[in-house]
Scaffold this motif. Structure first.
Motif, PDB file in Angstrom:
ATOM      1  N   LEU A  97      -4.498   8.653   5.190  1.00 40.65           N
ATOM      2  CA  LEU A  97      -5.803   8.963   4.596  1.00 40.65           C
ATOM      3  C   LEU A  97      -5.714  10.207   3.712  1.00 40.65           C
ATOM      4  O   LEU A  97      -6.287  10.244   2.616  1.00 40.65           O
ATOM      5  CB  LEU A  97      -6.837   9.159   5.701  1.00 40.65           C
ATOM      6  N   GLU A  98      -4.971  11.213   4.156  1.00 37.27           N
ATOM      7  CA  GLU A  98      -4.803  12.435   3.360  1.00 37.27           C
ATOM      8  C   GLU A  98      -4.105  12.135   2.033  1.00 37.27           C
ATOM      9  O   GLU A  98      -4.479  12.668   0.987  1.00 37.27           O
ATOM     10  CB  GLU A  98      -4.026  13.475   4.155  1.00 37.27           C
ATOM     11  N   VAL A  99      -3.103  11.266   2.084  1.00 38.89           N
ATOM     12  CA  VAL A  99      -2.401  10.880   0.854  1.00 38.89           C
ATOM     13  C   VAL A  99      -3.364  10.158  -0.085  1.00 38.89           C
ATOM     14  O   VAL A  99      -3.396  10.420  -1.289  1.00 38.89           O
ATOM     15  CB  VAL A  99      -1.174   9.991   1.169  1.00 38.89           C
ATOM     16  N   ALA A 100      -4.163   9.264   0.470  1.00 39.23           N
ATOM     17  CA  ALA A 100      -5.120   8.509  -0.341  1.00 39.23           C
ATOM     18  C   ALA A 100      -6.141   9.436  -0.987  1.00 39.23           C
ATOM     19  O   ALA A 100      -6.496   9.273  -2.163  1.00 39.23           O
ATOM     20  CB  ALA A 100      -5.818   7.464   0.521  1.00 39.23           C
ATOM     21  N   LEU A 126      -2.437   6.852  -8.964  1.00 37.25           N
ATOM     22  CA  LEU A 126      -0.981   6.886  -9.055  1.00 37.25           C
ATOM     23  C   LEU A 126      -0.329   6.030  -7.977  1.00 37.25           C
ATOM     24  O   LEU A 126       0.835   5.669  -8.092  1.00 37.25           O
ATOM     25  CB  LEU A 126      -0.485   8.329  -8.927  1.00 37.25           C
ATOM     26  N   ILE A 127      -1.075   5.750  -6.919  1.00 41.23           N
ATOM     27  CA  ILE A 127      -0.540   4.992  -5.795  1.00 41.23           C
ATOM     28  C   ILE A 127      -1.657   4.085  -5.274  1.00 41.23           C
ATOM     29  O   ILE A 127      -2.827   4.412  -5.408  1.00 41.23           O
ATOM     30  CB  ILE A 127      -0.021   5.958  -4.698  1.00 41.23           C
ATOM     31  N   THR A 128      -1.280   2.966  -4.719  1.00 44.91           N
ATOM     32  CA  THR A 128      -2.280   2.044  -4.176  1.00 44.91           C
ATOM     33  C   THR A 128      -2.323   2.179  -2.656  1.00 44.91           C
ATOM     34  O   THR A 128      -1.402   2.727  -2.039  1.00 44.91           O
ATOM     35  CB  THR A 128      -1.951   0.584  -4.534  1.00 44.91           C
ATOM     36  N   ILE A 180       0.728   2.997   0.147  1.00 42.58           N
ATOM     37  CA  ILE A 180       0.630   3.999   1.213  1.00 42.58           C
ATOM     38  C   ILE A 180       0.976   3.350   2.552  1.00 42.58           C
ATOM     39  O   ILE A 180       1.763   3.885   3.326  1.00 42.58           O
ATOM     40  CB  ILE A 180      -0.779   4.631   1.251  1.00 42.58           C
ATOM     41  N   LEU A 181       0.381   2.195   2.818  1.00 40.35           N
ATOM     42  CA  LEU A 181       0.602   1.529   4.111  1.00 40.35           C
ATOM     43  C   LEU A 181       2.033   1.012   4.277  1.00 40.35           C
ATOM     44  O   LEU A 181       2.481   0.789   5.394  1.00 40.35           O
ATOM     45  CB  LEU A 181      -0.395   0.385   4.294  1.00 40.35           C
ATOM     46  N   LEU A 230       5.706   6.232   6.864  1.00 37.66           N
ATOM     47  CA  LEU A 230       4.558   5.779   7.637  1.00 37.66           C
ATOM     48  C   LEU A 230       4.955   4.606   8.533  1.00 37.66           C
ATOM     49  O   LEU A 230       4.658   4.596   9.731  1.00 37.66           O
ATOM     50  CB  LEU A 230       3.400   5.363   6.721  1.00 37.66           C
ATOM     51  N   GLN A 231       5.660   3.641   7.975  1.00 38.96           N
ATOM     52  CA  GLN A 231       6.072   2.484   8.772  1.00 38.96           C
ATOM     53  C   GLN A 231       6.984   2.903   9.918  1.00 38.96           C
ATOM     54  O   GLN A 231       6.837   2.413  11.035  1.00 38.96           O
ATOM     55  CB  GLN A 231       6.765   1.449   7.888  1.00 38.96           C
ATOM     56  N   SER A 232       7.897   3.805   9.644  1.00 35.22           N
ATOM     57  CA  SER A 232       8.806   4.271  10.688  1.00 35.22           C
ATOM     58  C   SER A 232       8.044   5.000  11.796  1.00 35.22           C
ATOM     59  O   SER A 232       8.293   4.784  12.985  1.00 35.22           O
ATOM     60  CB  SER A 232       9.860   5.186  10.064  1.00 35.22           C
ATOM     61  N   GLY A 233       7.119   5.857  11.399  1.00 38.56           N
ATOM     62  CA  GLY A 233       6.326   6.593  12.382  1.00 38.56           C
ATOM     63  C   GLY A 233       5.443   5.675  13.215  1.00 38.56           C
ATOM     64  O   GLY A 233       5.356   5.828  14.442  1.00 38.56           O
ATOM     65  N   ILE A 234       4.807   4.722  12.570  1.00 40.54           N
ATOM     66  CA  ILE A 234       3.951   3.773  13.291  1.00 40.54           C
ATOM     67  C   ILE A 234       4.803   2.925  14.230  1.00 40.54           C
ATOM     68  O   ILE A 234       4.425   2.682  15.392  1.00 40.54           O
ATOM     69  CB  ILE A 234       3.162   2.870  12.317  1.00 40.54           C
TER      70      ILE A 234
END
Length: 186
Positions: A74-77, A38-40, A44-45, A50-54
């Protein structure tokens, strides 16, 4: 009559065979569609949270927070049943380097924008964010255009070419007011 019956039987068998083929083909397509995640990994990246947190973790030089965000990715993946190859990639240093690289580019863009509007120098940003070196020519061109606009405003204010220092200072002030310059925070 026998020929007509043979032809009719042949047509019926052909139609039935075609219908069976279509049914099997549809089953195969359904199975393949079920296997498509459903997602690549790139989605995810590039997820905004995620981008804001990183980006926040990079700004604070917080390696632990970066690792936590990569664990969440990784959990999402895993929840999305991504392939083992994608899972391995998310666990790699390459994936971590990728998100850190992108975070630094975003930080450069944000800092550049603030400095652009507040008329501050941008050379120190280039030293701080070498990950954005491909953006430097474009940002330098923006600075040149901005400075040309300020020069034109100063000429209009002073009525003379070249404008005097007071006209240039007034033009810079007018630029910052019109641009509604954000506070410079770094």
């Amino acid at each position: 009559m026998k020929k007509a019956l043979v032809v009719l039987v042949f047509v019926v068998i052909s139609v039935l065979s075609w219908l069976v083929y279509l049914s099997l083909d549809a089953d195969k397509r359904d199975q393949q569609a079920a296997q498509v995640p459903l997602i690549t990994v790139m989605e995810i990246l590039h997820a905004s949270d995620l981008q804001s947190g990183i980006k926040q973790a990079v700004m604070q030089n917080d390696q632990r927070a970066i690792d936590e965000w990569m664990t969440k990715a990784l959990e999402v993946a895993q929840a999305a049943n991504l392939s083992a190859q994608d899972i391995n990639y998310l666990q790699s240093e390459t994936a971590k380097d990728y998100v850190i690289f992108n975070a630094n580019r975003q930080l450069y863009n944000e800092a550049f924008e603030r400095r652009y509007y507040t008329l501050e120098e941008t050379e120190s940003l280039k030293a701080r964010y070498p990950q954005a070196k491909d953006l430097f020519p474009r940002t330098d061109a923006l600075i040149e255009k901005r400075d040309a606009i300020i020069q034109q405003i100063a000429v209009a204010l002073s009525g003379s070419e070249p404008p005097n220092e007071d006209a240039i200072a007034a033009a810079k002030q007018q630029w910052m007011q019109q641009a509604d310059a954000p506070d410079a925070k770094e």
